[in-house]
Write a protein that holds these residues in place. Structure first.
Motif, PDB file in Angstrom:
ATOM      1  N   PRO A   1       0.732  -1.231   0.136  1.00  0.00           N
ATOM      2  CA  PRO A   1      -0.061  -0.046  -0.065  1.00  0.00           C
ATOM      3  C   PRO A   1       0.803   1.145   0.017  1.00  0.00           C
ATOM      4  O   PRO A   1       1.626   1.372   0.795  1.00  0.00           O
ATOM      5  N   GLY A   2       0.543   2.031  -1.021  1.00  0.00           N
ATOM      6  CA  GLY A   2       1.463   3.373  -0.989  1.00  0.00           C
ATOM      7  C   GLY A   2       2.699   3.324  -1.680  1.00  0.00           C
ATOM      8  O   GLY A   2       3.669   4.281  -1.706  1.00  0.00           O
TER       9      GLY A   2
ATOM     10  N   ARG B   1       2.620   1.451  -9.370  1.00  0.00           N
ATOM     11  CA  ARG B   1       1.698   1.602  -8.045  1.00  0.00           C
ATOM     12  C   ARG B   1       0.441   1.465  -8.459  1.00  0.00           C
ATOM     13  O   ARG B   1      -0.104   1.585  -9.466  1.00  0.00           O
ATOM     14  N   CYS B   2      -0.038   1.060  -7.142  1.00  0.00           N
ATOM     15  CA  CYS B   2      -1.717   1.023  -7.275  1.00  0.00           C
ATOM     16  C   CYS B   2      -2.541   2.187  -7.215  1.00  0.00           C
ATOM     17  O   CYS B   2      -1.902   3.149  -6.437  1.00  0.00           O
ATOM     18  N   ALA B   3      -3.274   2.411  -7.946  1.00  0.00           N
ATOM     19  CA  ALA B   3      -4.213   3.556  -8.111  1.00  0.00           C
ATOM     20  C   ALA B   3      -4.776   3.784  -6.445  1.00  0.00           C
ATOM     21  O   ALA B   3      -5.023   4.894  -6.148  1.00  0.00           O
ATOM     22  N   ASP B   4      -5.208   2.652  -5.869  1.00  0.00           N
ATOM     23  CA  ASP B   4      -5.696   3.055  -4.737  1.00  0.00           C
ATOM     24  C   ASP B   4      -4.548   2.681  -3.444  1.00  0.00           C
ATOM     25  O   ASP B   4      -4.073   1.631  -3.462  1.00  0.00           O
TER      26      ASP B   4
ATOM     27  N   THR C   1       6.230   5.382 -14.398  1.00  0.00           N
ATOM     28  CA  THR C   1       5.564   4.420 -13.590  1.00  0.00           C
ATOM     29  C   THR C   1       4.180   4.269 -13.818  1.00  0.00           C
ATOM     30  O   THR C   1       3.273   5.504 -14.288  1.00  0.00           O
ATOM     31  N   LEU C   2       3.644   3.237 -14.123  1.00  0.00           N
ATOM     32  CA  LEU C   2       2.254   3.030 -14.604  1.00  0.00           C
ATOM     33  C   LEU C   2       1.546   2.831 -13.308  1.00  0.00           C
ATOM     34  O   LEU C   2       1.963   2.254 -12.115  1.00  0.00           O
ATOM     35  N   VAL C   3       0.144   3.350 -13.359  1.00  0.00           N
ATOM     36  CA  VAL C   3      -0.868   3.296 -12.396  1.00  0.00           C
ATOM     37  C   VAL C   3      -1.678   2.059 -12.745  1.00  0.00           C
ATOM     38  O   VAL C   3      -2.263   2.036 -13.988  1.00  0.00           O
ATOM     39  N   VAL C   4      -1.921   0.982 -11.773  1.00  0.00           N
ATOM     40  CA  VAL C   4      -2.466  -0.122 -12.132  1.00  0.00           C
ATOM     41  C   VAL C   4      -3.732  -0.308 -10.907  1.00  0.00           C
ATOM     42  O   VAL C   4      -3.574   0.020  -9.832  1.00  0.00           O
TER      43      VAL C   4
END
Length: 149
Positions: free
Chosen positions: A92-93, A108-111, A131-134
């Protein structure tokens, strides 16, 4: 009269060199070439004020024509949804790694409160630089991480 001609030639060359150093999509180059043209006009038109007006008019028209006829570069945009697979866990984060289109990417995770386990199928929802947001794909069981406070 010749002093003004040399002024316009110097200004034109300076703007052309600045375009080489600081590219501005041909704006400085076009203004420089317009100044060189005004150098020739200055031999016929003695008024410096009129020369400046001609230079501004030539520059504006030339910039408009260059922008109209040069092809526009389209920014690379990700499609609406693209598949990827996590290579490492994404806490997370935090950032992790994903395999996207055959290449590893930082992701990184969108949430920011969600964790994603390794080898999880994810959907690419955006990109921030390199960095991709997934987000995990629907129907994927997610591990539960406990936060250490």
């Amino acid at each position: 009269m010749f002093a003004e001609t040399w002024f316009w030639i110097g200004l034109g060359l300076a703007l052309c060199v600045l375009e080489l150093i600081f590219p501005t999509a041909f704006v400085e180059l076009v203004m420089g070439l317009s100044a060189i043209l005004v150098a020739f006009v200055s031999l016929l038109v003695p008024s410096f004020g009129i020369q400046v007006f001609i230079w501004m008019l030539l520059s504006l028209v030339s910039i408009f024509l260059v922008r109209r006829f040069l092809p526009r570069r389209m920014p690379k945009i990700l499609e609406e949804s693209l598949d990827a697979t996590t290579l490492t866990a994404i806490a997370p984060g935090e950032k992790g790694r994903v395999l996207h289109e055959g290449s590893p990417w930082a992701a990184r995770c969108a949430d920011k409160e969600m964790a994603i386990a390794p080898q999880t199928k994810v959907t690419v929802v955006g990109r921030e630089g390199t960095t991709l947001v997934v987000m995990p794909q629907l129907g994927v069981d997610l591990p539960i991480y406990e936060r250490e406070d």
